[in-house]
Write an enzyme that holds these catalytic residues in place. Structure first.
Site, PDB file in Angstrom:
ATOM      1  N   CYS A  82       0.848  -1.193   0.000  1.00  0.00           N
ATOM      2  CA  CYS A  82       0.000   0.000   0.000  1.00  0.00           C
ATOM      3  C   CYS A  82       0.884   1.244   0.000  1.00  0.00           C
ATOM      4  O   CYS A  82       1.713   1.418   0.894  1.00  0.00           O
ATOM      5  CB  CYS A  82      -0.905  -0.010   1.228  1.00  0.00           C
ATOM      6  N   CYS A 107      -3.407   7.476  -1.891  1.00  0.00           N
ATOM      7  CA  CYS A 107      -4.699   7.483  -2.584  1.00  0.00           C
ATOM      8  C   CYS A 107      -5.799   8.096  -1.727  1.00  0.00           C
ATOM      9  O   CYS A 107      -6.667   8.812  -2.229  1.00  0.00           O
ATOM     10  CB  CYS A 107      -5.110   6.064  -2.962  1.00  0.00           C
ATOM     11  N   THR A 158      -4.694   4.724   7.287  1.00  0.00           N
ATOM     12  CA  THR A 158      -3.618   4.285   6.405  1.00  0.00           C
ATOM     13  C   THR A 158      -2.649   5.423   6.131  1.00  0.00           C
ATOM     14  O   THR A 158      -3.045   6.490   5.679  1.00  0.00           O
ATOM     15  CB  THR A 158      -4.209   3.773   5.082  1.00  0.00           C
ATOM     16  N   GLU A 165      -1.215   1.206   9.330  1.00  0.00           N
ATOM     17  CA  GLU A 165      -2.464   1.770   9.799  1.00  0.00           C
ATOM     18  C   GLU A 165      -2.277   2.178  11.258  1.00  0.00           C
ATOM     19  O   GLU A 165      -1.429   1.624  11.959  1.00  0.00           O
ATOM     20  CB  GLU A 165      -3.619   0.753   9.705  1.00  0.00           C
ATOM     21  N   HIS A 199     -12.738   6.135  -3.578  1.00  0.00           N
ATOM     22  CA  HIS A 199     -11.814   5.169  -2.998  1.00  0.00           C
ATOM     23  C   HIS A 199     -12.101   3.754  -3.494  1.00  0.00           C
ATOM     24  O   HIS A 199     -11.179   2.942  -3.622  1.00  0.00           O
ATOM     25  CB  HIS A 199     -11.876   5.241  -1.473  1.00  0.00           C
ATOM     26  N   TYR A 258      -9.327   0.996  -5.730  1.00  0.00           N
ATOM     27  CA  TYR A 258      -8.977  -0.411  -5.535  1.00  0.00           C
ATOM     28  C   TYR A 258      -8.893  -1.182  -6.845  1.00  0.00           C
ATOM     29  O   TYR A 258      -8.309  -2.270  -6.893  1.00  0.00           O
ATOM     30  CB  TYR A 258      -9.988  -1.075  -4.599  1.00  0.00           C
ATOM     31  N   CYS A 286      -4.776  -0.132  -7.392  1.00  0.00           N
ATOM     32  CA  CYS A 286      -3.706  -0.537  -6.467  1.00  0.00           C
ATOM     33  C   CYS A 286      -3.703  -2.036  -6.221  1.00  0.00           C
ATOM     34  O   CYS A 286      -2.640  -2.680  -6.226  1.00  0.00           O
ATOM     35  CB  CYS A 286      -3.808   0.232  -5.165  1.00  0.00           C
ATOM     36  N   GLU A 325      -8.002  -5.468   3.800  1.00  0.00           N
ATOM     37  CA  GLU A 325      -8.394  -4.145   3.312  1.00  0.00           C
ATOM     38  C   GLU A 325      -9.254  -4.279   2.062  1.00  0.00           C
ATOM     39  O   GLU A 325     -10.154  -3.460   1.833  1.00  0.00           O
ATOM     40  CB  GLU A 325      -7.153  -3.302   3.005  1.00  0.00           C
TER      41      GLU A 325
END
Length: 484
Positions: free
Chosen positions: A100, A104, A191, A257, A292, A296, A299, A447
């Site tokens: 990660c 973003c 995050t 996180e 968001h 996904y 990423c 996640e």
């Protein structure tokens, strides 16, 4: 400035005064701490690639405010093409880090806050959008990493924010002053917070009048007085303290996180973008979640590319690459991964302009994208584990491999194809373990399930936006029940 180099980004973090607790101890140096450092390296890659001419088209954009070239993570989308490039950029970074890369969430936050503050001002006569635009200009000029903060601890899920026994279970306003507001509460699962310069806070759910004190959005320095962090554990995280580089699977990159706590944090009015306008909280949540969920489709696909490659290498090193069932599993992994990417591209290509001028994705397709992300990475991971074999979780440590006495035994009995070194075989198996079971599994698996909202949240949005009544009418016309 407009652009930070990777080195300037790292140096900028060293100047911040974070208060971070990790495993019960106050961290003195967040940048160099062995558990935190890999996550910082992932963010650093977003700065490094922006300086590379071969990635300029994806990693940079032209600011609609200044006309300057800026890092795309600081950009408000000005076209459907911008939305598509965002997804392609995210896939690239996933490929480069297998982790990660954390920026973003801030990019998605600024795009959501921009359009909602514009609409608030138009209806209510407030000046939130003007304030936000001033912040955005500085964000672009300083090339800040901004952490979008939405998820509250929530406490009893059956109670609204104002009905909780402990009012701090949702971020809320505890005082309004002439010069600003005072905030208490916390944001969970944050995050990249400790790798960020600024925190952009948003409400976590749609709210009603009784929850007005919880309908708040603002920006604050990540190291502001009254903000502190409790760092989250990850599977296998203490391997980073052992000094090796094989057993961690991915030594250079990672994610993190944290619980972010606001203990009477003062926010000046110029940094406040929502203050009690509860009727707009739902729109802000919906738009941020949509952006968001689109993310996904980029990423997770990039990390999936690395995992598929690692599984194919494992098959090569095990001597099983020619087996038809292995080939078929790799094909299935690629099919699932590209389907996720197709959803990310589709919701971007179908994007449209908001009232403020920035572009938003097709929300229905973004939710379909994320719904698939809650499933497909798990199957890709299962197939990777299938191809890798049980050795992935039973092999000895790298200290055994390098031991002066038993190292030769490990070399002998854990070799696969004779032309490939035992070390290389173990390295690729540890990489698969890292992504499917280790520290990177936080971002790639769990996640994928709960990030940007749980699976049920996407199903609610799909039901709301799927327009079932229109589909009924289409069927009626074809069946001769009604004429159109």
């Amino acid at each position: 400035m407009s652009f930070k180099t990777a080195e300037q980004y790292e140096e900028s973090l060293r100047k911040l005064n974070f208060k971070v607790y990790l495993q019960g101890e106050l961290v003195e140096n967040c940048v160099d701490h062995p558990i935190i450092r890999p996550s910082m390296n992932s963010v650093k890659m977003t700065y490094e690639l922006a300086q590379d001419p071969q990635y300029e088209e994806l990693m940079t954009a032209t600011s609609h405010l200044t006309g300057k070239k800026i890092n795309r993570f600081c950009h408000l989308h000005q076209s459907a093409d911008d939305l598509v490039k965002k997804v392609k950029m995210q896939r690239l970074l996933g490929q480069k880090t297998a982790a990660c890369f954390q920026r973003c969430v801030g990019m998605d936050a600024i795009n959501a806050v921009d359009s909602v503050t514009f609409e608030m001002d138009k209806k209510l006569g407030t000046t939130y959008h003007e304030r936000f635009t001033k912040f955005l200009l500085q964000m672009q000029e300083e090339d800040w990493t901004v952490d979008g903060a939405m998820t509250d601890p929530k406490g009893d899920r059956g109670l609204s924010p104002s009905k909780q026994v402990d009012p701090d279970l949702f971020v809320h306003i505890v005082e309004k002053r002439e010069d600003g507001i005072v905030i208490c509460g916390a944001k969970a699962h944050q995050t990249g917070a400790i790798n960020s310069h600024m925190i952009l806070v948003m409400p976590t759910i749609a709210m009603v009048k009784e929850d007005a004190d919880y309908a708040v959005s603002f920006v604050a320095p990540a190291d502001a007085e009254g903000i502190f962090y409790i760092y989250g554990r990850q599977s296998c995280d203490t391997r980073k303290l052992e000094g090796g580089d094989i057993d961690v699977g991915n030594k250079q990159f990672g994610g993190h996180e944290a619980l972010m706590v606001f203990d009477h944090v003062f926010i000046p009015w110029e940094n406040v973008f929502m203050c009690g306008e509860y009727e707009f909280s739902g729109a802000l949540v919906e738009r941020f979640a949509g952006y968001h969920r689109q993310s996904y489709g980029g990423c997770k696909v990039g990390v999936g590319d690395v995992l598929i490659g690692a599984a194919a290498l494992a098959a090569d090193y095990n001597g099983a690459a020619r087996a038809s069932h292995v080939k078929d599993k790799l094909i299935e992994m690629m099919h699932l991964n590209e389907t996720l990417y197709a959803c990310g591209i589709a919701c971007s290509a179908e994007g449209h302009k908001t009232a403020s001028g920035n572009y938003i994705i097709d929300l229905l397709l973004a939710n379909v994208c994320k719904q698939n992300v809650t499933r497909f990475p798990y199957e890709i991971a299962r197939l990777a584990e299938d191809i890798a074999g049980g050795l992935m979780v039973t092999m000895p440590s790298e200290k055994d491999l390098h031991h002066p006495e038993i190292g030769k035994v490990v070399e002998k009995y854990f070799r696969g194809v004779n032309s490939v070194s035992t070390e290389h075989r173990l390295r690729v198996l540890r990489l698969i373990e890292n992504i499917t079971l280790g520290t990177a599994a936080v971002g790639y698996r769990t996640e994928s399930m709960h990030g940007a909202g749980s699976p049920q949240a996407q199903r609610i949005m799909i039901a709301r936006q799927g327009n079932i009544e229109q589909k009924k009418e289409l069927a009626k016309v074809i069946a001769g029940i009604s004429k159109k």
